[in-house]
Scaffold this active site. Structure first.
Site, short mmCIF file in Angstrom:
data_model
loop_
_atom_site.label_atom_id
_atom_site.label_comp_id
_atom_site.label_asym_id
_atom_site.label_seq_id
_atom_site.Cartn_x
_atom_site.Cartn_y
_atom_site.Cartn_z
N ASP A 7 -6.95 -6.63 2.31
CA ASP A 7 -5.94 -6.07 3.28
C ASP A 7 -4.74 -7.00 3.06
O ASP A 7 -4.37 -7.97 3.01
CB ASP A 7 -6.95 -6.16 4.47
N GLU A 9 -1.58 -6.61 5.78
CA GLU A 9 -1.43 -6.90 6.81
C GLU A 9 -2.34 -7.22 7.91
O GLU A 9 -3.60 -6.95 8.12
CB GLU A 9 -0.63 -5.76 8.06
#
Length: 201
Positions: A7, A9
């Protein structure tokens, strides 16, 4: 052969919408996928707030230009990519990601795109595919790769659980409590060590 799917953020860079909420003085925009599992609902709600305040892509990009990767993220990613393939799977958008990818050394990212009017108003968004993180992990597996996945939010859980090894990274207590079987790490060194162990078998 392994591919690590990360991922963006909360894992490698700060949350874009939280930074924009702070800069714009609109606290409602601090809501993220850590709080709302339904991404379409979250994005439509965000676009409504932007429209209400007369804010568009230019204002968000100005904030993103000031965001730096989380401390140690670039070094972690460089070390990881020197040992195995890595792809960033994110629900962010091409129009947001480019300056962040430059600061991270141009890793590969699969993300989505915004629909933007000539005025700069964000009028909509186009998701790459349904359940994009899970769909991508399954596609990589069908191409003969073993996947390792790590993320911090609700929208990462599918890819984490579908992978040969999966980890939570700096997740909220609520997500960790709801998924006690998933290893949860707070430091890049811990996560890099866990990825190496998964690859070594």
């Amino acid at each position: 052969m392994f591919v690590t799917c990360l991922d963006l953020e909360g894992v490698l860079v700060p949350e874009i919408w939280i930074a924009f909420a702070q800069e714009s003085g609109i606290p409602e925009l601090k809501r993220t996928t850590r709080d709302e599992p339904d991404y379409n609902k979250l994005m439509n709600w965000r676009l409504g707030i932007l429209k209400e305040h007369g804010l568009g892509l230019k204002e968000i990009q100005a904030v993103i230009a000031k965001i730096d990767p989380l401390p140690g993220a670039r070094e972690f990613l460089d070390a990881l990519r020197s040992e195995t393939q890595a792809i960033i799977l994110s629900d962010t958008f091409e129009q947001f990601a480019k300056p962040l990818m430059e600061k991270l050394g141009w890793p590969t990212i699969f993300c989505n795109s915004l629909e933007v009017a000539p005025s700069g108003e964000i009028t909509g968004f186009k998701m790459r595919c349904d359940h994009s993180k899970l769909t991508t992990v399954k596609a990589l597996q069908s191409a003969g790769f073993d996947t390792i996945a790590a993320g911090d939010s609700f929208n990462d859980l599918e890819m984490i659980r579908a992978s040969k090894a999966g980890f939570l990274f700096r997740s909220p207590d609520r997500i960790k409590a709801d998924n006690p079987d998933l290893p949860a790490f707070e430091s890049y060194d811990e996560m890099l060590s866990a990825i190496r162990k998964a690859i070594a078998g």
